[in-house]
Scaffold this active site. Structure first.
Site, PDB file in Angstrom:
ATOM      1  N   GLU A  58     -57.727  21.236  20.789  1.00  0.00           N
ATOM      2  CA  GLU A  58     -58.054  21.004  22.193  1.00  0.00           C
ATOM      3  C   GLU A  58     -59.332  21.769  22.483  1.00  0.00           C
ATOM      4  O   GLU A  58     -59.673  22.705  21.755  1.00  0.00           O
ATOM      5  CB  GLU A  58     -56.931  21.513  23.102  1.00  0.00           C
ATOM      6  CG  GLU A  58     -56.987  23.011  23.467  1.00  0.00           C
ATOM      7  CD  GLU A  58     -56.891  23.963  22.278  1.00  0.00           C
ATOM      8  OE1 GLU A  58     -56.230  23.589  21.284  1.00  0.00           O
ATOM      9  OE2 GLU A  58     -57.471  25.070  22.331  1.00  0.00           O
ATOM     10  N   LYS A  98     -66.021  31.165  18.689  1.00  0.00           N
ATOM     11  CA  LYS A  98     -64.880  30.291  18.348  1.00  0.00           C
ATOM     12  C   LYS A  98     -64.803  29.987  16.857  1.00  0.00           C
ATOM     13  O   LYS A  98     -63.727  29.798  16.299  1.00  0.00           O
ATOM     14  CB  LYS A  98     -64.972  28.990  19.146  1.00  0.00           C
ATOM     15  CG  LYS A  98     -64.839  29.171  20.655  1.00  0.00           C
ATOM     16  CD  LYS A  98     -63.409  29.382  21.084  1.00  0.00           C
ATOM     17  CE  LYS A  98     -63.274  29.593  22.581  1.00  0.00           C
ATOM     18  NZ  LYS A  98     -61.915  29.929  23.000  1.00  0.00           N
ATOM     19  N   SER A 151     -70.083  36.318  24.217  1.00  0.00           N
ATOM     20  CA  SER A 151     -69.286  35.380  23.417  1.00  0.00           C
ATOM     21  C   SER A 151     -70.001  34.096  23.047  1.00  0.00           C
ATOM     22  O   SER A 151     -69.649  33.459  22.048  1.00  0.00           O
ATOM     23  CB  SER A 151     -67.982  35.062  24.161  1.00  0.00           C
ATOM     24  OG  SER A 151     -68.275  34.579  25.462  1.00  0.00           O
TER      25      SER A 151
END
Ligand SMILES: Cc1ncc(COP(=O)(O)O)c(C=O)c1O
Length: 402
Positions: A120, A98, A386
């Site tokens: 968010e 991210k 990830s």
């Protein structure tokens, strides 16, 4: 379960109107129009500026720790009878991919003279990555998070608070990612001028899906380079990634999109099973509709109400997918597998035991797809790992079967 379609000839890049095939666009309230328009007009020019690129790549290197390794997973390869490589996004600063996007978007927000940041988060990874870059740049940060997700991902809530962010619980709906996104958008409508909304996946109105995919595309740029160094060829046979909104998948696929020999595999969350009424298996169950500003595939009732999703993994607990992925599914370019909670948890434990790597439960869904694939010994498979499993320790403990 897999859905295999015949491959159509098409482009996989967004067009000038913000569409991937029939998916995408910007379906936004009037109040947000100036913000989205400002972004749309400026994002490519800012992102392509050499000084922006230099600042972005410097931070990716010195702050995030890129390039992340491409690790040949020897014992996992033996188990599945193919050459399996793990792209170690779990080793990024903050523990997941991210941060590649939040570094990019905070630099962009500064260029646009924005004063504070809204975000968010589902699993909390994007919230942590946003709170991190806001601390780094000295910008105020408000993160909206479903109240249930705050419960499931307590360590990440505290990490965000330690980093100085305000975490605002979303108490509508089933109190997960969809609701957090609704409330973040509502807040943005009230404070549109000075704020930038850092969306954490390839979702939302154009240009967000394209912008986030471009920031994450560093992942597949590195995969190509690293595969070349390690195997003598830049192209794997398969790239596998989990899809919540789809940002780690978009990053891992990006530089292979126009190379049909590289098969793209997506793992979505089947929760308790796609017919159980408790899943987030968007391609298996979804139909075209509008969610969070874009036309895409989403889980909805016959009269168009969004169906509450469910997954053991907070980061995949989303009723839609980004428009790029809807297009990849629709055109047959990517094959989607629906992986249940149990299959993902088993795969997470398997990786822990075989390779000494405890994956995020989101990433464990990607590993779960291996069981459905017909792999040959010479196949080169790259899996987007990830994120790391630290944030999921409580879920692993509750699940208990190890
Ligand atoms: C580790 C990890 N992987 C995957 C995801 C899913 O997001 P995306 O589909 O945008 O990669 C998340 C979301 O929070 C995550 O934390």
């Amino acid at each position: 379960m897999a859905a295999v379609k015949e491959l159509k000839k098409t482009s996989y890049q967004v067009n000038e109107n913000g569409y991937y095939g029939k998916f995408g666009g910007a379906y936004i309230p009037e109040m947000l129009y100036p913000n989205i328009e400002e972004l749309r007009e400026n994002y490519l020019q800012i992102m392509q500026d050499p000084s922006f690129q230099a600042a972005f790549h410097q931070l990716l290197k010195d702050y995030v720790g890129r390039p992340t390794p491409l690790y040949f997973a020897n014992r996992l390869s033996e188990k599945f009878g193919a050459k399996i490589y793990l792209k170690r996004e779990d080793l990024c600063h903050t523990g997941a991919h991210k941060v590649n996007n939040t570094i990019g978007q905070i630099l962009l927000a500064r260029q646009l003279n924005k004063k504070f940041i809204i975000a968010e988060t589902g699993a909390g990874q994007h919230g942590v990555a946003t709170a991190t870059v806001c601390a780094l740049m000295g910008m105020e940060c408000k993160v909206f998070m479903g109240a249930l997700d705050m419960e499931r991902q307590k360590p990440n809530v505290e990490r965000m608070r330690i980093l100085g962010a305000e975490v605002i619980p979303a108490v509508s709906g089933n109190q997960t990612l969809k609701d957090a996104t609704n409330e973040a958008m509502r807040y943005w409508i009230n404070y549109p001028v000075d704020s930038h909304y850092i969306i954490g996946s390839v979702v939302g109105p154009h240009p967000y899906p394209d912008m986030v995919a471009r920031f994450q595309s560093v992942v597949s740029a590195e995969i190509r380079q690293q595969l070349l160094e390690q195997t003598g060829t830049e192209q794997p046979d398969y790239v596998i990634a989990c899809v919540g909104g789809g940002s780690n998948a978009a990053g891992a696929y990006y530089h292979f999109l126009d190379e049909p020999d590289v098969k793209l595999i997506a793992a979505e969350a089947a929760g308790h099973g796609i017919t159980s009424g408790e899943s987030a298996a968007t391609t298996a169950l979804g139909r075209i509709g509008i969610l969070h500003g874009s036309k895409t595939l989403l889980m909805q009732t016959d009269d168009g109400q969004v169906v509450e999703p469910y997954s053991i993994s907070a980061g995949l607990d989303y009723p839609g997918i980004g428009p790029l992925h809807a297009h990849l599914y629709d055109t047959g370019r990517a094959t989607f597998y629906s992986i249940t909670d149990d299959e993902a948890m088993d795969a997470g434990i398997l990786l822990s035991r075989l390779e000494g790597i405890i994956p995020a439960i989101e990433s464990a869904h990607a590993l779960g797809a291996l069981h459905y694939m017909d792999l040959k010994p010479e196949d080169v498979v790259v899996i987007s790992l990830s994120g790391r499993g630290d944030k999921d320790l409580e879920t692993y403990i509750k699940w208990g079967k190890y």
